[in-house]
Scaffold this motif. Structure first.
Motif, PDB file in Angstrom:
ATOM      1  N   GLU A 168     -99.594 -86.082 -27.557  1.00 19.26           N
ATOM      2  CA  GLU A 168    -100.811 -86.278 -25.676  1.00 19.26           C
ATOM      3  C   GLU A 168    -100.748 -86.093 -24.800  1.00 19.26           C
ATOM      4  OE1 GLU A 168    -100.163 -90.706 -23.523  1.00 19.26           O
ATOM      5  OE2 GLU A 168     -99.671 -90.952 -25.280  1.00 19.26           O
ATOM      6  N   ALA A 169     -99.059 -85.170 -24.530  1.00 18.81           N
ATOM      7  CA  ALA A 169     -98.955 -84.696 -23.485  1.00 18.81           C
ATOM      8  C   ALA A 169    -100.097 -83.257 -22.955  1.00 18.81           C
ATOM      9  CB  ALA A 169     -97.164 -84.272 -23.437  1.00 18.81           C
ATOM     10  N   THR A 170    -100.310 -82.758 -24.249  1.00 18.79           N
ATOM     11  CA  THR A 170    -101.149 -81.935 -24.424  1.00 18.79           C
ATOM     12  C   THR A 170    -102.464 -81.503 -23.979  1.00 18.79           C
ATOM     13  OG1 THR A 170    -100.581 -81.236 -26.934  1.00 18.79           O
ATOM     14  CG2 THR A 170     -98.922 -80.032 -25.357  1.00 18.79           C
ATOM     15  N   ASP A 171    -103.168 -82.621 -24.479  1.00 13.97           N
ATOM     16  CA  ASP A 171    -104.625 -83.105 -25.029  1.00 13.97           C
ATOM     17  C   ASP A 171    -105.296 -83.064 -23.250  1.00 13.97           C
ATOM     18  OD1 ASP A 171    -106.510 -83.466 -26.323  1.00 13.97           O
ATOM     19  OD2 ASP A 171    -106.581 -85.437 -26.106  1.00 13.97           O
ATOM     20  N   SER A 172    -106.106 -81.758 -23.812  1.00 16.16           N
ATOM     21  CA  SER A 172    -106.879 -81.666 -22.648  1.00 16.16           C
ATOM     22  C   SER A 172    -108.388 -82.656 -22.019  1.00 16.16           C
ATOM     23  CB  SER A 172    -108.120 -80.469 -22.966  1.00 16.16           C
ATOM     24  OG  SER A 172    -108.485 -80.375 -24.271  1.00 16.16           O
ATOM     25  N   VAL A 173    -108.260 -83.633 -23.402  1.00 14.38           N
ATOM     26  CA  VAL A 173    -109.111 -84.404 -23.400  1.00 14.38           C
ATOM     27  C   VAL A 173    -108.504 -85.831 -22.301  1.00 14.38           C
ATOM     28  CG1 VAL A 173    -111.211 -85.629 -23.101  1.00 14.38           C
ATOM     29  CG2 VAL A 173    -111.458 -83.042 -24.332  1.00 14.38           C
ATOM     30  N   PRO A 174    -109.116 -86.106 -21.070  1.00 15.97           N
ATOM     31  CA  PRO A 174    -108.086 -87.480 -20.863  1.00 15.97           C
ATOM     32  C   PRO A 174    -108.409 -88.465 -21.923  1.00 15.97           C
ATOM     33  CG  PRO A 174    -108.316 -86.623 -19.274  1.00 15.97           C
ATOM     34  CD  PRO A 174    -109.003 -85.717 -20.131  1.00 15.97           C
ATOM     35  N   ALA A 175    -107.357 -88.797 -22.180  1.00 17.99           N
ATOM     36  CA  ALA A 175    -107.858 -90.516 -23.227  1.00 17.99           C
ATOM     37  C   ALA A 175    -109.505 -91.810 -23.006  1.00 17.99           C
ATOM     38  CB  ALA A 175    -106.492 -91.311 -23.207  1.00 17.99           C
ATOM     39  N   GLY A 176    -109.588 -92.177 -21.693  1.00 13.54           N
ATOM     40  CA  GLY A 176    -109.860 -93.149 -21.392  1.00 13.54           C
ATOM     41  C   GLY A 176    -111.430 -91.952 -20.859  1.00 13.54           C
ATOM     42  N   SER A 177    -111.479 -91.172 -20.577  1.00  4.92           N
ATOM     43  CA  SER A 177    -112.526 -90.227 -19.404  1.00  4.92           C
ATOM     44  C   SER A 177    -113.892 -90.775 -20.647  1.00  4.92           C
ATOM     45  CB  SER A 177    -112.212 -88.595 -20.075  1.00  4.92           C
ATOM     46  OG  SER A 177    -112.624 -87.885 -21.495  1.00  4.92           O
TER      47      SER A 177
END
Length: 63
Positions: A52-61
Motif C-alpha cells: 500500500e505504501a509503495t503502490d504508484s496508483v492511489p487506491a481510490g483513483s
C-alpha cells in the motif's frame, strides 16, 4: 509377593507417563503451530502495508 508388587507398580505408571508425554507433545505441537500461524499473519500484514505504501496508483483513483 514383594517382588511381584515391585514389578507391577512401574508398569502402571509407565502407561500414564507415556500418555502424559504424548499429551505434552501434542500441546507443544499446537503451540508451535499457533506461533507459526501468527508469524505468517504478521508477515502478510507487513507485506500489505508495504504494498500500500509503495503502490504508484492511489487506491481510490479508479484507474
Amino acid at each position: 509377593m514383594g517382588i511381584i508388587g515391585r514389578q507391577r507398580g512401574p508398569n502402571v505408571y509407565e502407561g500414564r507417563g507415556s500418555a502424559v508425554k504424548k499429551l505434552f507433545l501434542v500441546a507443544l505441537a499446537a503451540i508451535g503451530g499457533l506461533l507459526v500461524y501468527r508469524q505468517i499473519q504478521a508477515d502478510r500484514a507487513e507485506q500489505d502495508l508495504w504494498t500500500e505504501a509503495t503502490d504508484s496508483v492511489p487506491a481510490g483513483s479508479g484507474v
